[in-house]
Motif scaffolding. Structure first.
Motif, PDB file in Angstrom:
ATOM      1  N   SER A  42       0.828  -1.209   0.000  1.00 31.36           N
ATOM      2  CA  SER A  42       0.000   0.000   0.000  1.00 31.36           C
ATOM      3  C   SER A  42       0.861   1.257   0.000  1.00 31.36           C
ATOM      4  O   SER A  42       0.479   2.270  -0.604  1.00 31.36           O
ATOM      5  CB  SER A  42      -0.950  -0.003   1.196  1.00 31.36           C
ATOM      6  OG  SER A  42      -0.222   0.106   2.398  1.00 31.36           O
ATOM      7  N   ASN A  43       2.012   1.233   0.643  1.00 34.24           N
ATOM      8  CA  ASN A  43       2.909   2.382   0.606  1.00 34.24           C
ATOM      9  C   ASN A  43       3.541   2.564  -0.775  1.00 34.24           C
ATOM     10  O   ASN A  43       3.746   3.699  -1.211  1.00 34.24           O
ATOM     11  CB  ASN A  43       4.000   2.259   1.662  1.00 34.24           C
ATOM     12  CG  ASN A  43       3.494   2.528   3.050  1.00 34.24           C
ATOM     13  OD1 ASN A  43       2.519   3.249   3.226  1.00 34.24           O
ATOM     14  ND2 ASN A  43       4.147   1.942   4.036  1.00 34.24           N
ATOM     15  N   THR A  75       2.243   1.718  -3.658  1.00 37.97           N
ATOM     16  CA  THR A  75       1.253   2.059  -4.692  1.00 37.97           C
ATOM     17  C   THR A  75       0.430   3.295  -4.331  1.00 37.97           C
ATOM     18  O   THR A  75      -0.513   3.625  -5.055  1.00 37.97           O
ATOM     19  CB  THR A  75       0.305   0.869  -4.930  1.00 37.97           C
ATOM     20  OG1 THR A  75      -0.322   0.523  -3.699  1.00 37.97           O
ATOM     21  CG2 THR A  75       1.066  -0.318  -5.486  1.00 37.97           C
ATOM     22  N   PHE A  76       0.771   3.979  -3.257  1.00 36.36           N
ATOM     23  CA  PHE A  76       0.016   5.161  -2.841  1.00 36.36           C
ATOM     24  C   PHE A  76       0.246   6.305  -3.825  1.00 36.36           C
ATOM     25  O   PHE A  76       1.362   6.621  -4.194  1.00 36.36           O
ATOM     26  CB  PHE A  76       0.452   5.592  -1.441  1.00 36.36           C
ATOM     27  CG  PHE A  76      -0.211   6.855  -0.975  1.00 36.36           C
ATOM     28  CD1 PHE A  76      -1.543   6.851  -0.619  1.00 36.36           C
ATOM     29  CD2 PHE A  76       0.499   8.038  -0.891  1.00 36.36           C
ATOM     30  CE1 PHE A  76      -2.176   8.006  -0.184  1.00 36.36           C
ATOM     31  CE2 PHE A  76      -0.112   9.193  -0.459  1.00 36.36           C
ATOM     32  CZ  PHE A  76      -1.459   9.189  -0.101  1.00 36.36           C
ATOM     33  N   VAL A  77      -0.840   6.904  -4.247  1.00 36.50           N
ATOM     34  CA  VAL A  77      -0.784   8.073  -5.123  1.00 36.50           C
ATOM     35  C   VAL A  77      -1.408   9.233  -4.357  1.00 36.50           C
ATOM     36  O   VAL A  77      -2.605   9.201  -4.051  1.00 36.50           O
ATOM     37  CB  VAL A  77      -1.546   7.821  -6.442  1.00 36.50           C
ATOM     38  CG1 VAL A  77      -1.526   9.055  -7.311  1.00 36.50           C
ATOM     39  CG2 VAL A  77      -0.980   6.616  -7.157  1.00 36.50           C
ATOM     40  N   PRO A  78      -0.612  10.261  -4.042  1.00 39.64           N
ATOM     41  CA  PRO A  78      -1.189  11.373  -3.290  1.00 39.64           C
ATOM     42  C   PRO A  78      -2.217  12.118  -4.136  1.00 39.64           C
ATOM     43  O   PRO A  78      -2.106  12.176  -5.363  1.00 39.64           O
ATOM     44  CB  PRO A  78       0.016  12.250  -2.961  1.00 39.64           C
ATOM     45  CG  PRO A  78       1.079  11.844  -3.896  1.00 39.64           C
ATOM     46  CD  PRO A  78       0.793  10.444  -4.321  1.00 39.64           C
ATOM     47  N   PRO A  79      -3.217  12.664  -3.490  1.00 40.63           N
ATOM     48  CA  PRO A  79      -4.236  13.397  -4.243  1.00 40.63           C
ATOM     49  C   PRO A  79      -3.664  14.677  -4.840  1.00 40.63           C
ATOM     50  O   PRO A  79      -2.723  15.259  -4.318  1.00 40.63           O
ATOM     51  CB  PRO A  79      -5.314  13.701  -3.199  1.00 40.63           C
ATOM     52  CG  PRO A  79      -4.630  13.584  -1.897  1.00 40.63           C
ATOM     53  CD  PRO A  79      -3.507  12.617  -2.066  1.00 40.63           C
ATOM     54  N   ALA A  80      -4.250  15.095  -5.947  1.00 44.50           N
ATOM     55  CA  ALA A  80      -3.797  16.320  -6.602  1.00 44.50           C
ATOM     56  C   ALA A  80      -4.178  17.522  -5.764  1.00 44.50           C
ATOM     57  O   ALA A  80      -5.241  17.536  -5.116  1.00 44.50           O
ATOM     58  CB  ALA A  80      -4.411  16.421  -7.984  1.00 44.50           C
TER      59      ALA A  80
END
Length: 99
Positions: free
Chosen positions: A88-89, A91-96
């Motif tokens: 999960s770390n 593949t985490f994509v921070p929000p725009a």
């Protein structure tokens, strides 16, 4: 590439835990079916097979075998949980950012 490796580790950890659980249930059910005719006791052997090791009818070798299966089960669960955390770390994509 690295995330897929941890995905494989998740599958391996969960699969190992399931296989160990099935082997423990088979061994516990075999012991319980020889010693007890109670339906509740047989059901408990399926729900938590590692409890059979504390029975008075179990030899020391069998209890040691159940202890080893219990340790292996928890190690497999820990491998799966740690792999989920790493996956999960990775593949985490921070929000725009929205302004």
């Amino acid at each position: 590439m690295l995330a897929e490796g941890f995905w494989v580790a998740i599958v391996v950890g969960v699969s190992a835990a399931v296989v160990i659980w099935v082997l423990a249930v088979r061994a516990a059910y075999r012991i319980v079916s020889r010693t007890s005719t109670s339906l509740m006791t047989r059901l408990l052997a399926v729900v938590w097979p590692f409890g059979v090791r504390q029975s008075a009818d179990v030899s020391a070798e069998t209890a040691a075998s159940f202890n080893k299966m219990l340790v292996a089960f928890f190690i497999a669960i820990l491998v799966a949980i740690a792999s989920v955390a790493v996956y999960s770390n990775l593949t985490f994509v921070p929000p725009a950012r929205m302004q």
